[in-house]
Scaffold this motif. Sequence first.
Motif, PDB file in Angstrom:
ATOM      1  N   VAL A  31       0.835  -1.205   0.000  1.00 27.31           N
ATOM      2  CA  VAL A  31       0.000   0.000   0.000  1.00 27.31           C
ATOM      3  C   VAL A  31       0.869   1.254   0.000  1.00 27.31           C
ATOM      4  O   VAL A  31       0.637   2.202  -0.762  1.00 27.31           O
ATOM      5  N   GLU A  32       1.913   1.252   0.855  1.00 23.96           N
ATOM      6  CA  GLU A  32       2.801   2.416   0.939  1.00 23.96           C
ATOM      7  C   GLU A  32       3.572   2.633  -0.364  1.00 23.96           C
ATOM      8  O   GLU A  32       3.701   3.767  -0.842  1.00 23.96           O
ATOM      9  N   LEU A  33       4.093   1.533  -0.933  1.00 26.00           N
ATOM     10  CA  LEU A  33       4.856   1.650  -2.168  1.00 26.00           C
ATOM     11  C   LEU A  33       3.988   2.129  -3.324  1.00 26.00           C
ATOM     12  O   LEU A  33       4.428   2.946  -4.149  1.00 26.00           O
ATOM     13  N   LYS A  34       2.763   1.625  -3.395  1.00 25.22           N
ATOM     14  CA  LYS A  34       1.855   2.068  -4.448  1.00 25.22           C
ATOM     15  C   LYS A  34       1.555   3.557  -4.324  1.00 25.22           C
ATOM     16  O   LYS A  34       1.513   4.281  -5.329  1.00 25.22           O
ATOM     17  N   GLU A  35       1.363   4.017  -3.101  1.00 23.25           N
ATOM     18  CA  GLU A  35       1.072   5.425  -2.882  1.00 23.25           C
ATOM     19  C   GLU A  35       2.274   6.294  -3.241  1.00 23.25           C
ATOM     20  O   GLU A  35       2.132   7.329  -3.903  1.00 23.25           O
ATOM     21  N   LYS A  36       3.472   5.852  -2.830  1.00 24.20           N
ATOM     22  CA  LYS A  36       4.680   6.605  -3.164  1.00 24.20           C
ATOM     23  C   LYS A  36       4.928   6.616  -4.671  1.00 24.20           C
ATOM     24  O   LYS A  36       5.344   7.629  -5.242  1.00 24.20           O
ATOM     25  N   LEU A  37       4.658   5.472  -5.294  1.00 24.13           N
ATOM     26  CA  LEU A  37       4.840   5.382  -6.741  1.00 24.13           C
ATOM     27  C   LEU A  37       3.879   6.323  -7.467  1.00 24.13           C
ATOM     28  O   LEU A  37       4.248   6.972  -8.457  1.00 24.13           O
ATOM     29  N   LYS A  38       2.662   6.416  -6.963  1.00 21.47           N
ATOM     30  CA  LYS A  38       1.676   7.318  -7.544  1.00 21.47           C
ATOM     31  C   LYS A  38       2.135   8.765  -7.421  1.00 21.47           C
ATOM     32  O   LYS A  38       2.035   9.554  -8.372  1.00 21.47           O
TER      33      LYS A  38
END
Length: 228
Positions: A117-124
């Motif tokens: 979840v954190e990585l997806k948000e940072k990637l976004k």
Amino acid sequence: MFELFKRVKTVVSSELHALIDKAEDPIHMIDQYMRDMNKEIVEAEKATAKIMGEEKLLGRKVDDTKKLIETRQTQAVEALKSNREDLAKRALEDKNNLTKELQQLEDLHTNALQQVVELKEKLKVMKNEFREMELKRNSLKARAEAARVKTSINRSLSNSNTASAKKGFERMEEKVLREEAEAETSEDLQIMNKSLDQELKELAGKSEVDLELERLKEQLQEEEKKSS
């Protein structure tokens, strides 16, 4: 993982406008910053995909362990029904070990889910910032090109060679005007000469007529004398 991206974004956001006034090629520097940012995004995508794969694997292990715990429970009951207490005990011991393992797997799975979840948000966020920087890059590249063209024109206008060329052009223009004036004068002289020649010819023509006229007069006078 995201430290380099943060540094690149900081440079692009706070220092990119100043590149126009520096000795470096601003367009080259901007493109280099964008390549660095894109590289960080690619690495972040790889890391996110890896964590997502681990999360799915842990999820399958959690499900498999739960099923195996239920199987051991059923096997322990069946062993007791068959008066195999020793086998039932072994099944329960394995069940307890599996239960402890399940707790660890669930903790790992929960942690993996949070990371995903954190990585997806940072990637976004990274991709949004990259698009924002890309728009700034296009704007700054256009400004840099316009500044270069303006500088080139100003240098050309202030260049001594340009001034010399202008003076040379004016000198040639004056020369052409002079040659045109000379041609017109020559033509006028030619017309004048033609007029003089014509007048002289006319004068010569008149003299011959006068002489002929005198001869005719003399002839008539002689004829009159003879007749008298």
